[in-house]
Design an enzyme around this catalytic site. Structure first.
Site, PDB file in Angstrom:
ATOM      1  N   LYS A   1      17.265  55.232  35.769  1.00 46.74           N
ATOM      2  CA  LYS A   1      16.276  56.140  36.352  1.00 46.74           C
ATOM      3  C   LYS A   1      15.459  55.423  37.425  1.00 46.74           C
ATOM      4  CE  LYS A   1      16.089  59.065  32.276  1.00 46.74           C
ATOM      5  NZ  LYS A   1      15.419  59.513  31.044  1.00 46.74           N
TER       6      LYS A   1
ATOM      7  N   GLN B   1      10.142  57.948  27.732  1.00 47.68           N
ATOM      8  CA  GLN B   1      11.540  57.952  27.311  1.00 47.68           C
ATOM      9  C   GLN B   1      11.641  58.248  25.812  1.00 47.68           C
ATOM     10  OE1 GLN B   1      14.177  57.801  29.306  1.00 47.68           O
ATOM     11  NE2 GLN B   1      15.686  57.842  27.663  1.00 47.68           N
TER      12      GLN B   1
ATOM     13  N   ASP C   1       9.369  65.717  32.675  1.00 41.58           N
ATOM     14  CA  ASP C   1      10.384  66.134  31.711  1.00 41.58           C
ATOM     15  C   ASP C   1      10.208  67.596  31.314  1.00 41.58           C
ATOM     16  OD1 ASP C   1      12.440  64.468  30.898  1.00 41.58           O
ATOM     17  OD2 ASP C   1      11.098  63.173  29.741  1.00 41.58           O
TER      18      ASP C   1
END
Ligand code: GUN
Length: 311
Positions: free
Chosen positions: A54, A98, A121
């Protein structure tokens, strides 16, 4: 007839180019580059690889990034403090925590503590609510990526019967909502679903996000269906590799040489002869999740700079 392969890499590349152009546009307006902060708590090895990918992808499109590494973190304390600090820092546009978090961490509390404007997200309840409403907001990356894959591969969703296997907050549930907004008729299957194979066979679009290696076989797929494979698992032994890919396959030969082999939630060798289209693992959904993270980071940066969400 072998299924058409849905090229996630190619679609992801097109999205990354668009994001790079969007970043250049911000710079041309004299604005600062978008900045993504990734929080990685604990020692999950797969997460370490994902996070590295990422961060690297950010650099390739001109997005600034930083990694907040919380080694040895077991509960929520340090992660909550890190999120609060990132919420406060004005130069940070996007925050990604994460997942999975370490066992003792309170995932809900941490996700709720995110500034919704920076929640790339799309997991904060404000963004979940906006998604359900169909209002503007940040959407979860994997389901958004799958819709981009379908759209850019010219697979019609409008009016189609879609079945989503899995009901996670990060994939299954948002996938169902986004397919519904794209006018599919949607069914969600899960561990308690009876006659799951039969329900799956009703799908013209089947999204497999069950988290079980090679779970979906030809018994779940109606001829000509589009099958999207969200899973990613490491093949652990040669017997499994032989069953998945065939005893004389190049994959088994590679496994013997010590190479890592991946398998999705779909048994591709058994499904490909039946399906009309199939996303591969690797090279299907994975690259799209990252591309949509970049898209979301750009979107967050645009909105935080007073611009419309999309160019
Ligand atoms: N772990 C696996 N996939 C994801 C993702 O899309 N976002 C986050 N935050 N964690 C993940």
């Amino acid at each position: 007839m072998a299924a058409r392969v849905l090229d996630g890499e190619a679609v992801a590349k097109a999205i990354r180019l668009e994001v790079a152009a969007g970043v250049a546009d911000l710079c041309a307006r004299g604005m600062t580059r978008p900045r993504l902060a990734v929080v990685l708590a604990g020692e999950n090895l797969a997460s370490q690889v994902y996070v590295r990918n990422k961060i690297k992808a950010c650099g390739e499109v001109g997005i600034d990034s930083e990694l907040v590494r919380l080694e040895g973190s077991r509960d929520s304390g340090r992660t909550l403090a890190a999120v609060q600090e990132l919420n406060r820092r004005d130069e940070v546009d996007g925050i990604l925590v994460q997942l999975p978090l370490p066992d003792d961490a309170n995932e809900t509390r941490i996700l709720h503590s995110l500034d919704p404007a920076k929640d790339v997200d799309g997991l904060h309840p404000e963004n979940v609510g906006r998604m359900v409403e169909g209002a503007e907001g940040l959407r979860p990356c994997t389901p958004s990526g799958i819709l981009e894959l379908l759209k850019r591969s010219d697979i019609e969703v409008d009016g189609k019967r879609a079945v989503v296997l899995g009901r996670s907050a990060i994939v299954g549930k948002p996938m169902a909502i986004l397919l519904l907004h794209a006018n599919a008729t949607v069914t969600i299957c899960h561990s308690r679903t009876r006659q799951l194979a039969e329900v799956s066979r009703s799908a013209e679009i089947l999204v497999a996000a069950v988290g079980k290696p090679a779970f979906v076989t030809e018994a779940h797929v109606t001829p000509g269906a589009t099958v999207v494979d969200v899973g990613i698992h490491r093949v652990t032994n040669e017997e499994q590799a032989a069953e998945l890919f065939g005893r004389d396959s190049r994959q088994v030969a590679a496994f013997r040489e010590g190479k890592n082999l991946l398998v999705g939630d779909v048994h591709a060798r058994r499904v490909a002869p039946v399906a009309g289209a199939l996303s591969p693992v690797p090279g299907g959904v994975g690259p799209l999740t990252i591309a949509c993270l970049l898209q979301n980071t750009l979107q967050a940066a645009r909105v935080r700079r007073g611009l419309p969400a999309h160019r």
